[in-house]
Design a protein around this motif. Structure first.
Motif, PDB file in Angstrom:
ATOM      1  N   PRO A 337       0.810  -1.224   0.000  1.00 57.54           N
ATOM      2  CA  PRO A 337       0.000   0.000   0.000  1.00 57.54           C
ATOM      3  C   PRO A 337       0.844   1.276   0.000  1.00 57.54           C
ATOM      4  CG  PRO A 337      -0.870  -1.571   1.592  1.00 57.54           C
ATOM      5  CD  PRO A 337       0.426  -2.138   1.100  1.00 57.54           C
ATOM      6  N   LEU A 338       1.978   1.250   0.703  1.00 61.97           N
ATOM      7  CA  LEU A 338       2.816   2.447   0.744  1.00 61.97           C
ATOM      8  C   LEU A 338       3.491   2.703  -0.596  1.00 61.97           C
ATOM      9  CD1 LEU A 338       4.363   2.147   4.323  1.00 61.97           C
ATOM     10  CD2 LEU A 338       2.637   3.770   3.521  1.00 61.97           C
ATOM     11  N   TYR A 339       3.852   1.656  -1.323  1.00 63.51           N
ATOM     12  CA  TYR A 339       4.417   1.853  -2.662  1.00 63.51           C
ATOM     13  C   TYR A 339       3.337   2.340  -3.638  1.00 63.51           C
ATOM     14  CZ  TYR A 339       9.373   0.844  -2.760  1.00 63.51           C
ATOM     15  OH  TYR A 339      10.732   0.952  -2.626  1.00 63.51           O
ATOM     16  N   MET A 340       2.108   1.940  -3.411  1.00 65.02           N
ATOM     17  CA  MET A 340       1.007   2.480  -4.224  1.00 65.02           C
ATOM     18  C   MET A 340       0.858   3.976  -3.954  1.00 65.02           C
ATOM     19  SD  MET A 340      -1.717  -0.669  -3.814  1.00 65.02           S
ATOM     20  CE  MET A 340      -2.983   0.084  -4.839  1.00 65.02           C
ATOM     21  N   LEU A 341       1.038   4.377  -2.682  1.00 64.76           N
ATOM     22  CA  LEU A 341       0.995   5.796  -2.342  1.00 64.76           C
ATOM     23  C   LEU A 341       2.154   6.552  -2.993  1.00 64.76           C
ATOM     24  CD1 LEU A 341      -0.132   8.185  -0.681  1.00 64.76           C
ATOM     25  CD2 LEU A 341       1.251   7.368   1.259  1.00 64.76           C
ATOM     26  N   SER A 401      19.539  -4.131  -9.142  1.00 65.86           N
ATOM     27  CA  SER A 401      19.509  -4.703 -10.486  1.00 65.86           C
ATOM     28  C   SER A 401      18.417  -5.764 -10.611  1.00 65.86           C
ATOM     29  CB  SER A 401      20.872  -5.295 -10.850  1.00 65.86           C
ATOM     30  OG  SER A 401      21.329  -6.190  -9.871  1.00 65.86           O
ATOM     31  N   VAL A 402      18.169  -6.538  -9.546  1.00 67.90           N
ATOM     32  CA  VAL A 402      17.114  -7.554  -9.582  1.00 67.90           C
ATOM     33  C   VAL A 402      15.743  -6.898  -9.707  1.00 67.90           C
ATOM     34  CG1 VAL A 402      15.907  -9.304  -8.215  1.00 67.90           C
ATOM     35  CG2 VAL A 402      18.403  -9.344  -8.362  1.00 67.90           C
ATOM     36  N   THR A 403      15.486  -5.875  -8.892  1.00 64.58           N
ATOM     37  CA  THR A 403      14.180  -5.223  -8.966  1.00 64.58           C
ATOM     38  C   THR A 403      13.993  -4.490 -10.291  1.00 64.58           C
ATOM     39  OG1 THR A 403      15.124  -3.383  -7.686  1.00 64.58           O
ATOM     40  CG2 THR A 403      13.823  -4.988  -6.485  1.00 64.58           C
ATOM     41  N   ASP A 404      15.068  -3.899 -10.810  1.00 66.10           N
ATOM     42  CA  ASP A 404      14.989  -3.253 -12.121  1.00 66.10           C
ATOM     43  C   ASP A 404      14.635  -4.277 -13.198  1.00 66.10           C
ATOM     44  OD1 ASP A 404      15.486  -0.836 -13.810  1.00 66.10           O
ATOM     45  OD2 ASP A 404      17.048  -2.116 -14.663  1.00 66.10           O
ATOM     46  N   TRP A 405      15.263  -5.459 -13.122  1.00 67.77           N
ATOM     47  CA  TRP A 405      14.970  -6.535 -14.076  1.00 67.77           C
ATOM     48  C   TRP A 405      13.532  -7.034 -13.924  1.00 67.77           C
ATOM     49  CZ3 TRP A 405      13.811 -11.780 -13.367  1.00 67.77           C
ATOM     50  CH2 TRP A 405      13.890 -12.579 -14.527  1.00 67.77           C
ATOM     51  N   LEU A 406      13.066  -7.186 -12.678  1.00 67.72           N
ATOM     52  CA  LEU A 406      11.706  -7.666 -12.435  1.00 67.72           C
ATOM     53  C   LEU A 406      10.666  -6.680 -12.961  1.00 67.72           C
ATOM     54  CD1 LEU A 406      12.074  -9.094  -8.798  1.00 67.72           C
ATOM     55  CD2 LEU A 406      11.658 -10.412 -10.888  1.00 67.72           C
ATOM     56  N   ILE A 407      10.922  -5.395 -12.783  1.00 65.40           N
ATOM     57  CA  ILE A 407       9.994  -4.387 -13.303  1.00 65.40           C
ATOM     58  C   ILE A 407       9.923  -4.470 -14.827  1.00 65.40           C
ATOM     59  CG2 ILE A 407       9.624  -1.904 -13.598  1.00 65.40           C
ATOM     60  CD1 ILE A 407      10.881  -1.545 -10.801  1.00 65.40           C
ATOM     61  N   THR A 408      11.084  -4.636 -15.456  1.00 65.35           N
ATOM     62  CA  THR A 408      11.135  -4.736 -16.921  1.00 65.35           C
ATOM     63  C   THR A 408      10.390  -5.974 -17.416  1.00 65.35           C
ATOM     64  OG1 THR A 408      13.280  -3.605 -16.970  1.00 65.35           O
ATOM     65  CG2 THR A 408      12.662  -4.871 -18.921  1.00 65.35           C
ATOM     66  N   SER A 412       5.280  -4.407 -13.777  1.00 63.47           N
ATOM     67  CA  SER A 412       4.644  -3.956 -12.537  1.00 63.47           C
ATOM     68  C   SER A 412       5.580  -3.039 -11.760  1.00 63.47           C
ATOM     69  CB  SER A 412       4.270  -5.162 -11.663  1.00 63.47           C
ATOM     70  OG  SER A 412       3.832  -4.728 -10.390  1.00 63.47           O
ATOM     71  N   ASP A 413       5.090  -1.847 -11.439  1.00 61.37           N
ATOM     72  CA  ASP A 413       5.884  -0.915 -10.647  1.00 61.37           C
ATOM     73  C   ASP A 413       5.909  -1.283  -9.168  1.00 61.37           C
ATOM     74  OD1 ASP A 413       6.411   0.582 -12.909  1.00 61.37           O
ATOM     75  OD2 ASP A 413       4.685   1.907 -12.621  1.00 61.37           O
ATOM     76  N   LEU A 414       5.173  -2.318  -8.784  1.00 54.76           N
ATOM     77  CA  LEU A 414       5.142  -2.743  -7.377  1.00 54.76           C
ATOM     78  C   LEU A 414       6.127  -3.868  -7.082  1.00 54.76           C
ATOM     79  CD1 LEU A 414       1.286  -2.701  -6.667  1.00 54.76           C
ATOM     80  CD2 LEU A 414       2.995  -0.993  -6.011  1.00 54.76           C
ATOM     81  N   MET A 415       6.937  -4.257  -8.055  1.00 50.86           N
ATOM     82  CA  MET A 415       7.882  -5.351  -7.828  1.00 50.86           C
ATOM     83  C   MET A 415       8.859  -5.074  -6.682  1.00 50.86           C
ATOM     84  SD  MET A 415       6.846  -7.773  -9.593  1.00 50.86           S
ATOM     85  CE  MET A 415       8.134  -8.870  -9.023  1.00 50.86           C
ATOM     86  N   PRO A 416       9.346  -3.835  -6.489  1.00 48.08           N
ATOM     87  CA  PRO A 416      10.208  -3.605  -5.330  1.00 48.08           C
ATOM     88  C   PRO A 416       9.520  -3.957  -4.014  1.00 48.08           C
ATOM     89  CG  PRO A 416      10.385  -1.769  -6.853  1.00 48.08           C
ATOM     90  CD  PRO A 416       9.268  -2.630  -7.349  1.00 48.08           C
TER      91      PRO A 416
END
Length: 468
Positions: A337-341, A401-408, A412-416
């Motif tokens: 929820p905080l990343y959605m904010l 780098s992992v979260t950047d790859w997961l987003i790509t 989904s911008d919520l992967m972090p």
């Protein structure tokens, strides 16, 4: 040995407590440890906050430039276990102070040299090669810096105020981040994109030179910790060789090492995804301007730095274990929820980042009170340095780098946030098995908080009183 929910009987064992040091000496010790930590994390902050400019200057143009720059960030972490294997046993043999003086010089000098690397346009492929080599040196030095600084701080602090005084090590961490953030924000505000790409980003790395010299001076002026000096006097001829230390860590101290792994994975996935990757994430995924992307973490980090001593003091009253259980559980529930904010715009990003930081602060505030207390003095530096850096190498430095790859890959911008949730589950497991050590003495040869340690403290008290 006690279970993960160790008793508080040790609170009555003051006779075995670590010998107090004068407050003036304690303040200098805190400054020496925190300053080195600030230099280390100033470098990591500078690299993270200026990733896009480093990519433009030292890598060939293209969509993968930022990714390969983040690989340079990860490389320093992949080498950290080797640094831990080298510096950890050395710190238990020759002392914490000597190792910390060497690591801060290595870190500061290699940081300055990053700012001296010619551009890709000038020397071609040698630009990223030199960058990666310097990041390897930084990772090697960092392998001894953090574990050593935490051990140094913990062994100097009074037993019943270890959480409070230890929290200032992480104030140093955030001071390094805030300093790097503020300088980066100033540079991008007054310089053009062309100036930043050609020379502006280098200015920040040159600042490490005076910081390193100040840190080295502070550390050279300190004596080694009272706990280490006591052990050194008793075991002058009996110090274990490094091979013996490694064997003990995977046999005798397997449980604290595994517990440490769980805690460090939670700590550093959140730390590096949240503190270092945020500006790149805000610019790349949320299309925020660079100025705004740097402003968001600056406010949150200042809030966190102000709260760390409060959480450290609280841990001296209620224990380290409840702090870790609360933080991991709260992040697991609220981070999405905080990343959605954060994704709603600048105001939402500032508020959301600050709230994530507040939930994360109980972990950050208690690192140097928790991790060193998981091991006895004879292997403390090695245990923290090796255990911390192996977990950090695999899950911490790779997080951006992992979260950047997961987003790509997922879009989904919520992967972090999801990645942090998984790490916090492992943190909850580690916190469940954590032996409570608030108020425990760090003297002796047994794991603090265990029945064996309590018995040993009674014997030490009898010896001190001259009782047979």
């Amino acid at each position: 040995m006690t279970d993960g929910k160790s008793s508080d009987s040790s609170q009555e064992l003051d006779p075995g407590a670590t010998k107090a040091v004068p407050m003036s000496v304690l303040r200098r010790a805190i400054g020496a440890a925190a300053m080195g930590n600030a230099v280390e994390w100033f470098d990591y902050g500078a690299y993270a906050y200026l990733t896009t400019h480093i990519a433009k200057s030292l890598f060939p143009s293209g969509s993968d430039a930022v990714f390969f720059t983040l690989v340079g960030f990860a490389i320093s972490f992949l080498i950290r276990p080797i640094g831990g294997l080298f510096w950890g046993p050395l710190g238990d043999r020759i002392g914490r102070k000597r190792v910390l003086a060497m690591t801060i010089i290595l870190m500061a000098s290699s940081t300055v040299l990053v700012g001296c690397i010619p551009s890709y346009a000038s020397i071609g492929i040698w630009a990223p090669v030199i960058l990666y080599l310097l990041r390897i040196i930084q990772g090697f030095s960092a392998g001894g810096e953090y574990g050593g600084a935490a051990t140094f701080m913990a062994e100097y602090a009074p037993d019943k105020r270890r959480g409070f005084f230890g929290s200032f090590l992480e104030v140093g961490t955030l001071t390094g981040f805030v300093g790097a953030n503020a300088i980066a924000l100033l540079l991008v505000s007054v310089l053009s994109d062309g100036q930043m790409a050609s020379w502006g980003w280098r200015v920040e790395f040159f600042v490490a030179a005076p910081l390193g010299l100040i840190g080295m001076y502070l550390r050279n002026k300190m004596e080694d910790t009272p706990v280490f000096q006591e052990l050194e006097a008793k075991q002058e001829e009996e110090k274990e060789d490094p091979v013996g230390v490694y064997k003990d860590l995977v046999t005798t101290y397997r449980r604290p090492i595994l517990t440490l792994f769980g805690l460090v994975i939670a700590l550093n996935v959140v730390d590096y995804t949240f503190l270092t990757f945020t500006p790149t994430y805000l610019q790349g995924s949320l299309k925020m301007s660079e100025n705004d992307a740097l402003l968001v973490p600056l406010f949150g980090q200042i809030v966190m730095a102000c709260l760390l001593p409060f959480f450290g003091r609280l841990s001296d009253k209620i224990g380290r274990r409840p702090m870790w259980l609360f933080s991991c559980a709260a992040l697991f529930v609220f981070v999405v929820p905080l990343y959605m904010l954060i994704g709603t715009g600048l105001t939402g990003a500032i508020i959301g980042f600050a709230l994530v930081g507040i939930l994360f602060a109980p972990q950050l505030a208690t690192i140097s009170a928790t991790f060193p207390a998981m091991f006895p003095t004879i292997v403390r530096f090695a245990g923290v340095a090796i255990g911390y850096n192996v977990a950090t190498s695999a899950f911490g430095g790779t997080a951006p780098s992992v979260t950047d790859w997961l987003i790509t890959k997922t879009g989904s911008d919520l992967m972090p946030a999801y990645y942090m949730m998984g790490a916090c589950l492992l943190g909850l497991v580690g916190a469940y098995f954590l032996i409570e050590t608030k108020g425990e003495s760090l003297r002796g040869t047994q794991i603090p908080g265990t029945e064996e340690a309590h018995d040993e403290q009674k014997e030490l008290a009898k010896q001190a009183a001259g009782v047979d």
